[in-house]
Write an enzyme that holds these catalytic residues in place. Structure first.
Site, mmCIF file in Angstrom:
data_model
loop_
_atom_site.group_PDB
_atom_site.id
_atom_site.type_symbol
_atom_site.label_atom_id
_atom_site.label_comp_id
_atom_site.label_asym_id
_atom_site.label_seq_id
_atom_site.Cartn_x
_atom_site.Cartn_y
_atom_site.Cartn_z
ATOM 1 N N ASP A 1 -49.023 8.635 20.414
ATOM 2 C CA ASP A 1 -49.647 7.846 19.356
ATOM 3 C C ASP A 1 -48.740 6.680 18.971
ATOM 4 O OD1 ASP A 1 -51.757 9.638 19.279
ATOM 5 O OD2 ASP A 1 -50.834 10.873 17.725
ATOM 6 N N LYS A 2 -49.330 5.678 18.368
ATOM 7 C CA LYS A 2 -48.620 4.452 18.024
ATOM 8 C C LYS A 2 -47.312 4.713 17.275
ATOM 9 C CE LYS A 2 -49.316 0.414 14.996
ATOM 10 N NZ LYS A 2 -48.716 0.934 13.745
#
Length: 318
Positions: free
Chosen positions: A149-150
């Site tokens: 995830d970011k």
């Protein structure tokens, strides 16, 4: 709200209590991520009373907010461009590379996020070295075997050759690649460890989220306690499967969501910082080299912003 044309939306702010512009727009476009909303504002696609405004602008009753939503294109037809950026390459040869991804970096482009991703940086890196990334199963994600995830930091293996890509994807599918994460969670876990075997599916009402649900896809996460603090626990999470948001959803299911997780720990008011995201770091990666057959293991230390919080917790306890 009135829709003045296909992509232009107008809203009248009528609440008595002021809220930030980015928060208001996020509430109106529930299918979009906070990152996407902030990009719209940064790109001057959002105005208040006819003037472009900052994300932090406090709205007052009577303000007119206009959002010019960007045109949607098919991500499958998008080929990313190389972009120069500083990357922490842990290992590289002709077939694979292992990179330590920093916080606040998306792994690959999407419809609303075409630039400034890890893939853009990797394309530039291999171009400078006279090599290339493997042709991905989708054009917008060359070389990508698995994702983070970011705001999750840590280790990713990326394929440079086609044979490497296919064999590494098989290792993930067959649970042969070992991936261990460090995560700081809310609350004190008193068990030494355990396994969460709970299916996961996309949330029915909030499409940005996933949820534990018996009708979801098979998902298994193993966990062990590394250190207990007052009110918090540092945990090792080992993925057996690799569903989207798996650790974050399973941590929430345990009743101990990841600290600062803006999707799954919204009920917790105590946060350590803004906009840095969840305290989750992929610190250990083991795999079999797809060409040589060599067993390989990599470790990446907890990043500075994460470690600073752990140090502060120790100081508070003392």
């Amino acid at each position: 709200m009135t829709e003045t044309n296909e992509m232009k939306f107008e809203f009248d702010f009528q609440a008595d209590e002021s809220v930030r512009l980015d928060q208001f727009v996020t509430e109106k476009f529930t299918r979009e991520s906070r990152t996407t909303i902030k990009k719209w504002i940064k790109d001057k696609l959002v105005s208040v009373n006819g003037k472009v405004a900052k994300a932090s602008l406090p709205l007052v009753k009577g303000d007119k907010v206009v959002v010019q939503k960007p045109e949607v294109v098919n991500a499958e037809d998008f080929i990313p461009d190389p972009e120069k950026m500083d990357l922490d390459i842990v290992f590289e040869d002709d077939d694979i590379l292992v990179v330590n991804k920093p916080v606040n970096l998306v792994v690959h482009p999407s419809v609303n996020h075409r630039t400034n991703t890890l893939v853009n940086g990797l394309l530039y890196h291999v171009q400078q070295n006279g090599s290339q990334l493997a042709i991905g199963r989708e054009s917008y994600r060359p070389g990508i075997v698995h994702r983070l995830d970011k705001d999750t930091t840590g280790l990713l293996v990326v394929a440079k050759s086609q044979v490497a890509l296919e064999k590494l994807i098989d290792q993930v599918a067959n649970h042969e690649m070992k991936r261990i994460y460090s995560g700081l969670v809310y609350g004190e876990i008193f068990e030494a460890g355990g396994t969460v075997n709970v299916p996961i599916r996309r949330h029915e009402k909030d499409r940005l989220k996933f949820e534990a649900n018996e009708n979801g896809r098979h998902a298994v996460t193993h966990f062990s306690v590394k250190h207990r603090y007052v009110g918090y626990t540092l945990v090792n999470f080992q993925l057996e499967t690799g569903r989207t948001h798996q650790i974050r959803v399973h941590a929430q299911f345990m009743g101990h969501p990841i600290v600062d997780d803006q999707l799954y720990a919204r009920q917790y008011k105590e946060r350590f910082f803004d906009d840095e995201g969840q305290l989750l770091h992929a610190h250990h990666l083991e795999l079999t080299h797809p060409v040589t057959g060599e067993h390989m293991a990599f470790d990446a230390p907890i990043p500075e912003h994460f470690q600073a919080i752990l140090d502060d917790l120790i100081w508070k306890r003392a």
